[in-house]
Design a protein around this motif. Structure first.
Motif, short mmCIF file in Angstrom:
data_model
loop_
_atom_site.label_atom_id
_atom_site.label_comp_id
_atom_site.label_asym_id
_atom_site.label_seq_id
_atom_site.Cartn_x
_atom_site.Cartn_y
_atom_site.Cartn_z
N THR A 125 42.52 33.24 31.61
CA THR A 125 42.53 32.89 33.02
C THR A 125 41.26 33.29 33.76
OG1 THR A 125 43.55 34.98 33.69
CG2 THR A 125 45.03 33.18 33.04
N GLY A 126 40.49 34.22 33.18
CA GLY A 126 39.31 34.73 33.86
C GLY A 126 39.64 35.78 34.91
N MET A 127 40.90 36.19 35.01
CA MET A 127 41.29 37.18 36.01
C MET A 127 40.87 38.57 35.57
SD MET A 127 45.07 37.98 37.63
CE MET A 127 45.05 36.36 38.45
N VAL A 128 40.29 39.33 36.51
CA VAL A 128 39.85 40.70 36.26
C VAL A 128 40.64 41.65 37.15
CG1 VAL A 128 37.90 42.29 36.22
CG2 VAL A 128 37.53 39.87 35.70
N LYS A 129 41.19 42.68 36.55
CA LYS A 129 41.93 43.70 37.30
C LYS A 129 41.32 45.07 37.02
CE LYS A 129 46.35 41.18 37.02
NZ LYS A 129 47.76 41.25 36.56
N VAL A 130 41.51 45.98 37.97
CA VAL A 130 41.01 47.34 37.84
C VAL A 130 42.18 48.31 38.02
CG1 VAL A 130 39.40 49.07 38.71
CG2 VAL A 130 38.76 46.65 38.72
N PHE A 131 42.27 49.30 37.13
CA PHE A 131 43.36 50.28 37.18
C PHE A 131 42.77 51.68 37.25
CE2 PHE A 131 44.85 46.57 34.87
CZ PHE A 131 46.09 46.31 35.44
N ALA A 132 43.36 52.52 38.10
CA ALA A 132 42.95 53.91 38.22
C ALA A 132 44.18 54.80 38.12
CB ALA A 132 42.24 54.16 39.55
N GLN A 133 43.99 55.98 37.56
CA GLN A 133 45.08 56.94 37.50
C GLN A 133 45.47 57.36 38.91
OE1 GLN A 133 45.07 59.92 34.39
NE2 GLN A 133 43.11 59.15 33.61
N PRO A 134 46.76 57.60 39.16
CA PRO A 134 47.18 58.04 40.50
C PRO A 134 46.44 59.29 40.96
CG PRO A 134 49.08 57.45 39.16
CD PRO A 134 47.89 57.42 38.25
N ALA A 135 46.22 60.21 40.04
CA ALA A 135 45.45 61.42 40.36
C ALA A 135 44.12 61.36 39.62
CB ALA A 135 46.24 62.67 39.97
N ASN A 136 43.36 60.34 39.91
CA ASN A 136 42.11 60.11 39.18
C ASN A 136 41.12 61.24 39.46
OD1 ASN A 136 40.46 58.68 37.47
ND2 ASN A 136 39.63 57.34 39.05
N PRO A 152 47.37 50.72 19.08
CA PRO A 152 48.47 49.75 19.01
C PRO A 152 49.23 49.59 20.33
CG PRO A 152 49.02 51.76 17.81
CD PRO A 152 47.58 51.86 18.17
N THR A 153 49.29 50.65 21.14
CA THR A 153 50.04 50.59 22.40
C THR A 153 49.16 50.61 23.63
OG1 THR A 153 50.30 53.00 22.52
CG2 THR A 153 51.98 51.76 21.32
N GLY A 154 47.90 50.94 23.46
CA GLY A 154 47.03 51.02 24.63
C GLY A 154 45.58 51.24 24.25
N MET A 155 44.74 51.32 25.27
CA MET A 155 43.30 51.50 25.09
C MET A 155 42.93 52.96 25.31
SD MET A 155 40.38 50.08 24.34
CE MET A 155 40.79 48.33 24.45
N PHE A 156 42.34 53.59 24.29
CA PHE A 156 41.82 54.94 24.44
C PHE A 156 40.46 54.88 25.14
CE2 PHE A 156 44.63 55.36 20.75
CZ PHE A 156 45.32 56.53 21.06
N PHE A 157 40.18 55.89 25.94
CA PHE A 157 38.85 56.01 26.53
C PHE A 157 38.56 57.47 26.82
CE2 PHE A 157 41.67 55.59 30.12
CZ PHE A 157 41.13 56.36 31.14
N ASP A 171 51.28 47.79 28.46
CA ASP A 171 52.43 47.20 29.13
C ASP A 171 52.77 47.87 30.45
OD1 ASP A 171 52.80 45.38 27.01
OD2 ASP A 171 53.96 46.85 25.88
N SER A 172 52.83 49.20 30.44
CA SER A 172 53.25 49.92 31.65
C SER A 172 52.10 50.22 32.60
CB SER A 172 53.93 51.23 31.25
OG SER A 172 53.00 52.11 30.64
N HIS A 173 50.87 50.09 32.13
CA HIS A 173 49.69 50.39 32.93
C HIS A 173 49.67 51.85 33.38
CE1 HIS A 173 49.49 45.81 34.05
NE2 HIS A 173 49.18 46.06 32.78
N THR A 174 50.26 52.71 32.59
CA THR A 174 50.24 54.14 32.87
C THR A 174 49.21 54.82 31.98
OG1 THR A 174 52.03 54.47 31.26
CG2 THR A 174 52.66 54.18 33.58
#
Length: 354
Positions: A125-136, A152-157, A171-174
């Motif tokens: 779709t070309g859609m870009v989203k940004v996610f931040a931790q609640p207590a970033n 397998p369940t998420g992206m490590f960084f 999935d949960s964006h947590t």
């Protein structure tokens, strides 16, 4: 007789012409659409496209390797930045980001540099989203360089200055955080290895870490103090059982750790002040790596310990200090080719291996 003489002369001329024809270059270059974008990291997506993370402008770019056509995606950061961001509003040049990986969910994920957030691109779709931790943690990536690797369940960084390895759930964006035991260790490059653990470098602490993300336990392996070629372990993206290979950014070397024994050894690079940055691997097992100051691409053949250096076709000076192309990102594929990013030249290079 005259006829045979003329025919012989003609054939000789044709043969000379064939011998004199220049060989086609293995190099191709692709300039990015926005001036001074500063391409930094890149990766092949699940769709066979090349995805690029820019350092000097807040965009992602998709490059079609078959046509050379580029598509640019703006990252929708708040401007001025949100309270969790370090920098004040500087137009669209506020992230200084340099890490991008394909997720196991089919989407593309990128780091956000000093903003310490996660960027998600949907290629369909070309859609870009940004996610931040609640207590970033606003100091989590105070210096912009960190790394990512898909699980397998998420992206490590890595939060390099926050001293934390994080996992963003698809999935949960947590977020789940794993603090590194050594204070101020500077976790940076990473790879999920065949033993099921996430291995990562500790740039400041001079260690290699192993995260069991199921239990949360982290084991650290100190790099031999006398091995100066491995100062500043940076990016770790190559596995050739039983070894993981990583760059020694400050020490000008390539290191490896045995994932079974934890033993570490090194291959000192012969060019001083090259600053090896990222690494990748070709199908023959060669470990290719970029350098921040050399106008070359190069690889290590681990079986022989030999380095091979290939100058870029438009190189004026290959040695450091004069007109460096500032390469950071390097990756194998799409296709049977090595791709590399030239930050200061605002272009992507491709070197065909066949």
């Amino acid at each position: 007789m005259a006829y045979l003489t003329a025919l012989t002369s003609t054939l000789a001329l044709l043969a000379t012409s064939v011998r004199a024809a220049p060989a086609p270059s293995r190099f191709s270059f692709y300039t990015l659409p926005t001036p001074e974008s500063g391409p930094c990291d890149m990766v092949e997506g699940h769709d066979g496209m090349l995805y690029i993370q820019n350092f000097l402008v807040d965009t992602l770019v998709r490059l079609d390797p078959s046509t050379g056509v580029t598509t640019e995606y703006q990252i929708p950061y708040n401007n001025p930045p949100a309270a969790t961001s370090v920098l004040p509003g500087l137009g669209n040049r506020t992230a200084l980001a340099c890490a991008i990986r394909p997720g196991d969910d089919g989407l593309i994920y990128a780091a956000s540099g000093v903003r310490n957030e996660i960027v998600q691109l949907d290629p369909a779709t070309g859609m870009v989203k940004v996610f931040a931790q609640p207590a970033n943690d606003p100091l989590g990536d105070l210096q912009p360089f960190n790394d990512m690797w898909p699980g397998p369940t998420g992206m490590f960084f890595s939060q390099t200055t926050g001293n934390v390895i994080s996992l963003f759930n698809y999935d949960s964006h947590t977020f789940q955080n794993y603090p590194v035991p050594t204070p101020l260790s500077g976790p940076l490059g990473m790879r999920l290895a065949s033993d099921g653990a996430l291995w990562f470098t500790e740039f400041i602490a001079q260690k290699i870490g192993r995260l069991n993300y199921t239990s949360g336990s982290i084991t650290e392996y100190p790099i031999p103090t006398l091995d100066l070629s491995l100062l500043g372990p940076a990016v770790l993206r190559v596995e050739e059982d039983p070894y993981l290979y990583f760059t020694g950014f400050v020490g000008d070397g390539i290191g490896r750790i045995d994932i079974h024994s934890g033993e570490i050894d090194s291959f000192p690079y012969t060019v001083p002040a090259a600053f090896p940055a990222e690494d990748t691997q070709d199908p023959k097992g060669n470990v290719w790596f970029s350098t921040a100051t050399q106008n070359t691409i190069q690889y290590l053949t681990p079986s022989t310990g030999k380095f091979t250096t290939i100058p870029l076709p438009d190189t004026v000076v290959a040695e450091p200090g004069l007109l460096p192309n500032a390469q950071i990102g390097i990756t194998y594929g799409p296709g049977n080719a090595i791709w590399f990013a030239e930050l200061s030249m605002n272009r992507i290079g491709r070197y065909a291996l066949s």
